[in-house]
Design an enzyme around this catalytic site. Structure first.
Site, PDB file in Angstrom:
ATOM      1  N   ASP A 119       0.822  -1.213   0.000  1.00 14.90           N
ATOM      2  CA  ASP A 119       0.000   0.000   0.000  1.00 14.90           C
ATOM      3  C   ASP A 119       0.854   1.262   0.000  1.00 14.90           C
ATOM      4  OD1 ASP A 119      -2.030   1.844   0.359  1.00 14.90           O
ATOM      5  OD2 ASP A 119      -2.167   1.494   2.513  1.00 14.90           O
ATOM      6  N   SER A 122       0.080   4.188   2.849  1.00 14.70           N
ATOM      7  CA  SER A 122       0.375   4.091   4.281  1.00 14.70           C
ATOM      8  C   SER A 122       1.839   3.701   4.433  1.00 14.70           C
ATOM      9  CB  SER A 122      -0.549   3.083   4.974  1.00 14.70           C
ATOM     10  OG  SER A 122      -0.284   1.765   4.532  1.00 14.70           O
ATOM     11  N   ASN A 124       3.229   1.837   7.591  1.00 12.16           N
ATOM     12  CA  ASN A 124       3.565   0.794   8.566  1.00 12.16           C
ATOM     13  C   ASN A 124       3.349  -0.599   8.001  1.00 12.16           C
ATOM     14  OD1 ASN A 124       2.581   3.218  10.522  1.00 12.16           O
ATOM     15  ND2 ASN A 124       4.072   1.921  11.569  1.00 12.16           N
ATOM     16  N   TRP A 126       2.033  -4.220   9.315  1.00  6.88           N
ATOM     17  CA  TRP A 126       1.401  -4.930  10.430  1.00  6.88           C
ATOM     18  C   TRP A 126       0.808  -6.239   9.961  1.00  6.88           C
ATOM     19  CZ3 TRP A 126      -3.666  -6.331  10.230  1.00  6.88           C
ATOM     20  CH2 TRP A 126      -4.572  -5.538   9.507  1.00  6.88           C
ATOM     21  N   TYR A 165     -10.147   3.021  13.020  1.00  6.30           N
ATOM     22  CA  TYR A 165     -10.862   2.905  11.747  1.00  6.30           C
ATOM     23  C   TYR A 165     -12.263   3.493  11.903  1.00  6.30           C
ATOM     24  CZ  TYR A 165      -7.303  -0.259   9.928  1.00  6.30           C
ATOM     25  OH  TYR A 165      -6.131  -0.797   9.474  1.00  6.30           O
ATOM     26  N   ASP A 303      -2.150   5.633  -5.371  1.00  6.82           N
ATOM     27  CA  ASP A 303      -2.367   4.769  -4.214  1.00  6.82           C
ATOM     28  C   ASP A 303      -2.684   3.343  -4.630  1.00  6.82           C
ATOM     29  OD1 ASP A 303      -2.965   3.675  -1.783  1.00  6.82           O
ATOM     30  OD2 ASP A 303      -4.711   4.909  -1.383  1.00  6.82           O
ATOM     31  N   THR A 306      -5.825   1.432  -2.936  1.00  5.20           N
ATOM     32  CA  THR A 306      -7.217   1.780  -3.249  1.00  5.20           C
ATOM     33  C   THR A 306      -7.563   1.228  -4.617  1.00  5.20           C
ATOM     34  OG1 THR A 306      -7.185   3.808  -1.928  1.00  5.20           O
ATOM     35  CG2 THR A 306      -8.820   3.694  -3.671  1.00  5.20           C
TER      36      THR A 306
END
Length: 413
Positions: A119, A122, A124, A126, A165, A303, A306
């Site tokens: 992505d 963003s 990070n 996880w 979220y 992006d 998306t």
């Protein structure tokens, strides 16, 4: 929120290799089928209508409740604070249940494999940890979960990881371990988050095909002061050039490359566009036009996380009305499939050059249903438009981290 059996986690394989001498690391990107994507939206609409009937609510009011909320986009514009100050970090981010492309990343020693969304919106990394609450269901095969007790390279960090979220919280802790990309590209000492509760992602995550997120944005978006995976790869001398690129096929899997530009993937020259700020991959857009609609000068982010193209709700409403698309209760537009052959192109004028998405590619079609691949999203303090996978599929897209710029070229695939 996907309820269909089509969302059952399938076995995924990945290929990764560097062609002799070019120094480029290649990773396969698996594409979620258009049928599954459309089915998800149809079932989401059905469930929203059911909810409205059960609540004896006015559908218009429910639409406002479900859709018309301004959001912040995966980077804490106003709320991000430092863990070092002893404060909790929180950021509103989007619903990844729309994601269409996935790849494989490995964590720990020996490696534990996870399916992630790569992505660019963003920063990070996880994944869910062993014992994670609301992290998949047994009837879908569940999620792959990280067990740090089985990794000899694991190091505890312990700082809180917390994302807010729209539908709830996602919580966990930061840890440090080795990350492997493309089977043999090993990034040492990567700070990442082990998620202990993923309830905030809802059933879109529970039923979806991904375990976690690998952010490819800049450090300015990163929670917990974590350097990004790609920045660490650069600093550790693991990539030939500070560049990565996506080649996403229309009806096929895609490819993500690290460390250079694959000249076999495009023809002609690359058009480079400097970033407005090295935070998101955000660029200035001279104009967006379709039919009689013109946006004027605006901005947007490129992006990969998306699927659709999004813009301000009022602007998308104008575009939808001009092509005959209608909005449903959850804010997604659909269009009569008979109109698809006559849809005008959507043209982005970027750095003085037009980049057109053909009208037929503005529709995701399956089973007699045609979803219009544009959606309203209001981001008060962020980018106005999001150029997601619908845009990126039409062009070889290069992310030049070292020079803070994005490049577009006409694809050969």
């Amino acid at each position: 929120m996907k309820y269909s059996i089509l969302a059952v986690l399938s076995a995924i394989t990945t290929t990764a290799f560097a062609e002799e001498g070019d120094g480029i690391i290649r990773m396969s990107m698996m594409k979620r089928s258009d049928h599954e994507f459309v089915n998800y939206h149809l079932e989401r609409e059905r469930d929203a209508l059911t909810l409205a009937l059960e609540a004896k609510n006015n559908p218009a009011d429910l639409t406002e409740t479900l859709v018309a909320k301004p959001v912040s986009l995966r980077g804490a514009f106003d709320k991000q604070v430092k863990v070092a100050q002893g404060k909790e970090e929180s950021v509103s981010i989007k619903d990844y249940s729309n994601a269409q492309y996935y790849g494989i990343v490995e964590l720990g020693t020996p490696p534990q494999s996870f399916t992630v969304v790569f992505d660019t919106g963003s920063s990070n990394l996880w994944v869910p940890q062993v014992g994670c609450k609301r992290c998949g269901a047994w009837w879908t095969g569940g999620k792959h979960k990280f067990d740090h007790t089985k990794s000899s390279s694991y190091k505890a960090d312990g700082a809180d990881f917390h994302i807010q979220y729209g539908s709830g919280d996602v919580k966990g802790i930061f840890s440090v371990d080795d990350v492997t990309l493309a089977q043999d590209l090993v990034i040492s000492g990567q700070k990442f988050a082990e998620v202990s509760d993923a309830g905030g992602l809802g059933l879109g995550y529970t039923m979806g095909k991904f375990d976690g997120i690998l952010g490819l944005g800049f450090e300015g978006l990163s929670l917990g002061g974590a350097e990004t995976v790609f920045k660490n790869a650069i600093d550790q001398g693991l990539v030939k050039e500070p560049v990565f690129a996506f080649a996403l096929g229309d009806n096929a899997d895609g490819e993500l490359t690290f460390g250079g530009i694959d000249k076999s993937k495009f023809t002609g020259d690359i058009t480079w566009v400097d970033l407005m700020e090295p935070k998101y991959w955000q660029i200035s857009v001279d104009n967006i036009s379709i039919g009689g609609y013109k946006s004027g000068k605006t901005n947007g982010i490129v992006d990969s996380g998306t699927s659709l193209i999004t813009g301000p709700s009022a602007e998308i409403e104008k575009i939808a009305a001009s092509v005959g698309a209608t909005k449903n209760i959850v804010g997604q537009y659909s269009i009569d499939c008979s109109k698809v052959p006559n849809l005008p192109d959507l043209e982005f004028n970027i750095n003085g050059k037009p980049w057109a998405v053909p009208g037929k590619n503005l529709v995701i079609q399956a089973g007699g249903t045609c979803l219009f691949a544009m959606m309203g999203m209001d981001i008060p303090t962020g980018p106005k438009w999001i150029l997601g996978d619908v845009f990126m599929r039409k062009f070889y897209t290069v992310f030049d981290y070292g020079n803070a710029r994005v490049g577009f070229a006409n694809p050969t695939y």
